[in-house]
Design an enzyme around this catalytic site. Structure first.
Site, PDB file in Angstrom:
ATOM      1  N   ARG A 290       0.851  -1.191   0.000  1.00  0.00           N
ATOM      2  CA  ARG A 290       0.000   0.000   0.000  1.00  0.00           C
ATOM      3  C   ARG A 290       0.883   1.236   0.000  1.00  0.00           C
ATOM      4  O   ARG A 290       1.971   1.242   0.575  1.00  0.00           O
ATOM      5  CB  ARG A 290      -0.910   0.008   1.228  1.00  0.00           C
ATOM      6  CG  ARG A 290      -1.926  -1.128   1.248  1.00  0.00           C
ATOM      7  CD  ARG A 290      -2.903  -0.967   2.389  1.00  0.00           C
ATOM      8  NE  ARG A 290      -3.854  -2.071   2.466  1.00  0.00           N
ATOM      9  CZ  ARG A 290      -4.963  -2.152   1.754  1.00  0.00           C
ATOM     10  NH1 ARG A 290      -5.264  -1.181   0.891  1.00  0.00           N
ATOM     11  NH2 ARG A 290      -5.775  -3.187   1.888  1.00  0.00           N
ATOM     12  N   GLY A 291       0.395   2.287  -0.629  1.00  0.00           N
ATOM     13  CA  GLY A 291       1.158   3.529  -0.663  1.00  0.00           C
ATOM     14  C   GLY A 291       2.381   3.413  -1.554  1.00  0.00           C
ATOM     15  O   GLY A 291       2.430   2.624  -2.490  1.00  0.00           O
TER      16      GLY A 291
ATOM     17  N   THR B 289      -5.165   3.235  -6.039  1.00  0.00           N
ATOM     18  CA  THR B 289      -4.235   2.830  -7.092  1.00  0.00           C
ATOM     19  C   THR B 289      -4.565   3.523  -8.400  1.00  0.00           C
ATOM     20  O   THR B 289      -3.666   3.963  -9.138  1.00  0.00           O
ATOM     21  CB  THR B 289      -4.277   1.310  -7.278  1.00  0.00           C
ATOM     22  OG1 THR B 289      -3.929   0.677  -6.047  1.00  0.00           O
ATOM     23  CG2 THR B 289      -3.323   0.866  -8.361  1.00  0.00           C
TER      24      THR B 289
ATOM     25  N   ASP C  57     -14.458  -5.334  -2.144  1.00  0.00           N
ATOM     26  CA  ASP C  57     -15.709  -4.745  -1.671  1.00  0.00           C
ATOM     27  C   ASP C  57     -16.719  -4.535  -2.792  1.00  0.00           C
ATOM     28  O   ASP C  57     -17.883  -4.252  -2.531  1.00  0.00           O
ATOM     29  CB  ASP C  57     -15.452  -3.401  -0.991  1.00  0.00           C
ATOM     30  CG  ASP C  57     -14.740  -3.548   0.335  1.00  0.00           C
ATOM     31  OD1 ASP C  57     -14.636  -4.685   0.813  1.00  0.00           O
ATOM     32  OD2 ASP C  57     -14.286  -2.537   0.883  1.00  0.00           O
TER      33      ASP C  57
ATOM     34  N   GLY D 143     -16.200  -4.600   3.908  1.00  0.00           N
ATOM     35  CA  GLY D 143     -17.116  -3.492   3.733  1.00  0.00           C
ATOM     36  C   GLY D 143     -16.600  -2.335   4.554  1.00  0.00           C
ATOM     37  O   GLY D 143     -17.133  -1.998   5.606  1.00  0.00           O
ATOM     38  N   ARG D 144     -15.509  -1.722   4.084  1.00  0.00           N
ATOM     39  CA  ARG D 144     -14.771  -0.750   4.891  1.00  0.00           C
ATOM     40  C   ARG D 144     -15.583   0.510   5.155  1.00  0.00           C
ATOM     41  O   ARG D 144     -15.678   0.976   6.286  1.00  0.00           O
ATOM     42  CB  ARG D 144     -13.469  -0.379   4.171  1.00  0.00           C
ATOM     43  CG  ARG D 144     -12.708   0.770   4.825  1.00  0.00           C
ATOM     44  CD  ARG D 144     -11.366   0.947   4.151  1.00  0.00           C
ATOM     45  NE  ARG D 144     -10.512  -0.190   4.406  1.00  0.00           N
ATOM     46  CZ  ARG D 144      -9.754  -0.298   5.487  1.00  0.00           C
ATOM     47  NH1 ARG D 144      -9.762   0.650   6.403  1.00  0.00           N
ATOM     48  NH2 ARG D 144      -8.988  -1.351   5.650  1.00  0.00           N
TER      49      ARG D 144
ATOM     50  N   TYR E 125      -9.511 -12.392   6.043  1.00  0.00           N
ATOM     51  CA  TYR E 125      -8.217 -12.620   5.396  1.00  0.00           C
ATOM     52  C   TYR E 125      -8.170 -13.963   4.675  1.00  0.00           C
ATOM     53  O   TYR E 125      -7.432 -14.122   3.691  1.00  0.00           O
ATOM     54  CB  TYR E 125      -7.089 -12.509   6.422  1.00  0.00           C
ATOM     55  CG  TYR E 125      -6.819 -11.073   6.797  1.00  0.00           C
ATOM     56  CD1 TYR E 125      -6.080 -10.238   5.966  1.00  0.00           C
ATOM     57  CD2 TYR E 125      -7.349 -10.528   7.969  1.00  0.00           C
ATOM     58  CE1 TYR E 125      -5.862  -8.911   6.292  1.00  0.00           C
ATOM     59  CE2 TYR E 125      -7.132  -9.205   8.300  1.00  0.00           C
ATOM     60  CZ  TYR E 125      -6.387  -8.391   7.456  1.00  0.00           C
ATOM     61  OH  TYR E 125      -6.171  -7.077   7.773  1.00  0.00           O
TER      62      TYR E 125
END
Length: 521
Positions: free
Chosen positions: A226-227, A254, A282, A326-327, A418
């Site tokens: 990430r990042g 992204t 998601d 489902g952030r 996960y």
């Protein structure tokens, strides 16, 4: 019975439940409803969690095509809008075209219409009324008669960014095989470790033989992170290596990075085509029908839901809680008091002897933050850090029945998130990933850049990157999809009365109701 607190998601199968938000586009499957598609029980309840809406900016009446074959707009087009994608010739006007070698391909030898017409477009809205404007359209994906790269001059690279999702390896494989088998391209580089891999990690040469069976594995063959996005460093590396096609697999953040790379490439006047392949477990990417890996994820989630259901129904007063992805899920549901979640759980236990709750990871964060130290930061991708709503709700249910109702329950909590992310894609997603990868290859060879690919009303199209990053696809509280869900699970909406009393409400009032969110982020 099953009670589900989940985020925006649409299911074509008997659903569980979910709480979701508003969407200006047709209802789609999203992974809060993960639960809805994943569960298959007769008595269920869903809590819908909503994300604040992002208003669409006014759009021009027509977007001019930047390719050599333009689709024009005149007074007889009845509101026809083409939201086109950039083309290399828009900033490299002297770039020569070449005949597409696909016409000599063994696979396409029997195809009657090998190439997509430059006038073929895909409509975003297919449900219209007589006299209504024709609306927004996107270029149809597929091979073009002319290409802007000679196969022997192509130096392509592939990078995967963000979280894991079933199907990533299939996309990698099909890009490599598509470039080689359809266009004769042999130079494909794998960038390892996400965006930062451009300037700090090793690379690997990708061949059809090397990637032949990676679709059978979960995760990403190229590793991810990430990042790490540094536009200047990345484009410097692209330029130094002589890369002229960049395939970027990732989600919302992204794709924002891909857009920045595309703009920097244009600024420098480089013949580099940049394409994104949208990825999110998601399934909340705007415009496209569905993101790859979602069907696999729902199928796997169902295993956890089934297990929790068995555990709950095999004991007295059994309660099963399953947390899924489902952030960005927020809901105006309430926990205690008349009509609250706890009251309903108690009611279902008395009637059925068991209850199953499925909730999204982003649900109820405003409640969790009251009983735990709030986390206001974000991860390297810019995603809000979440407290564990599953553990919180588990404790709340235990405390309520032990201390308040003096009632013994048997509770089981399962978090399979996960495990779901790491599995290989199923047959359906493998086919879908193949279509996405081949569409991306055709688009870059044809000279398009700064675009993403995906199905719009079941037809694959080339979509401007900004269209899939400007908002997140969610489900409206006032849509029929949510009503169908409630009818299927026979659950209440768990909204405050003031929010569900909306008889004779005008459109503006409905929009206000849909935008009512607990914004604790």
């Amino acid at each position: 019975m099953e009670l589900s607190l989940s985020s925006s998601l649409h299911s074509t199968t008997p659903a569980s439940f979910y709480l979701s938000t508003n969407s200006t586009s047709p209802p789609r499957q999203n992974l809060g409803l993960f639960s809805a598609a994943a569960s298959n029980f007769s008595s269920r309840v869903l809590l819908k969690f909503n994300k604040s809406s992002i208003l669409r900016q006014p759009r021009p009446v027509i977007v001019k095509s930047q390719s050599s074959s333009e689709i024009t707009n005149d007074n007889d087009d009845h509101g026809f809008v083409l939201e086109d994608v950039p083309h290399l010739t828009s900033f490299l006007p002297d770039l020569p075209p070449y005949p597409n070698p696909l016409k000599y391909s063994q696979a396409y030898a029997i195809v009657k219409n090998t190439f997509v017409s430059p006038e073929d477009v895909v409509a975003q809205q297919i449900v219209v009324q007589k006299g209504s404007p024709r609306g927004i359209h996107f270029r149809r994906a597929g091979p073009r008669e002319k290409v802007y790269f000679k196969p022997e001059q192509v130096h392509a690279c592939i990078v995967t960014c963000g979280g894991l999702c079933p199907g990533i390896n299939t996309v990698i494989r099909e890009i490599v095989c598509g470039l080689h088998n359809m266009y004769g391209v042999d130079d494909v580089l794998g960038i390892q470790g996400g965006y930062r891999g451009f300037y700090s990690q090793n690379t690997i040469k990708l061949t059809p033989k090397l990637v032949n069976d990676i679709h059978k594995r979960g995760g990403t063959f190229l590793q991810t992170s990430r990042g790490g996005h540094d536009t200047k460093k990345i484009v410097d590396n692209i330029q130094d290596r002589g890369i002229n096609q960049v395939y970027i697999i990732g989600g919302d953040g992204t794709h924002k990075g891909a857009a920045a790379i595309s703009k920097e490439v244009e600024k420098r006047g480089l013949q580099v085509a940049v394409v994104g392949i949208p990825k999110t477990i998601d399934n909340d990417i705007a415009v496209i029908d569905k993101s790859f890996g979602f069907d696999t994820a729902v199928e796997e989630a169902q295993r956890a839901i089934n297990a929790a259901h068995v555990e709950a129904e095999c004991v007295a007063n059994g309660v099963g809680i399953v947390k899924l992805m489902g952030r960005y899920s927020e809901s105006p549901f309430y926990l205690e008091g008349q009509g609250g979640l706890l009251e309903y759980v108690e009611q279902r236990l008395k009637e059925n002897g068991h209850v199953l709750i499925v909730l999204a990871e982003g649900a109820g964060q405003e409640y969790v933050s009251q009983s735990a130290q709030a986390v206001n930061g974000t991860d390297a991708s810019g995603n809000r850090l979440l407290l564990d709503v599953g553990l919180w709700l588990t404790q709340e249910v235990k405390d309520h029945f032990t201390n308040v109702r003096k009632m013994e329950i048997n509770l089981k909590y399962i978090d399979p998130t996960y495990m779901i992310r790491a599995i290989p894609s199923n047959a359906y997603d493998n086919i879908y990933c193949t279509l996405l990868a081949q569409s991306a290859v055709h688009g870059t060879m044809a000279g398009y850049t700064g675009f993403t690919v995906g199905p719009v009303n079941s037809r694959h199209a080339y979509i401007p990157i900004n269209r899939v990053t400007e908002k997140t696809n969610t489900v409206r509280l006032t849509d029929r999809m949510w009503a169908r869900l409630l009818a299927s699970t026979n659950q209440p909406s768990f909204l405050q009365k003031c929010e569900i009393v909306r008889e004779r409400a005008d459109k503006e009032t409905m929009e206000v109701i849909d935008d009512m969110r607990i914004t604790s982020i």
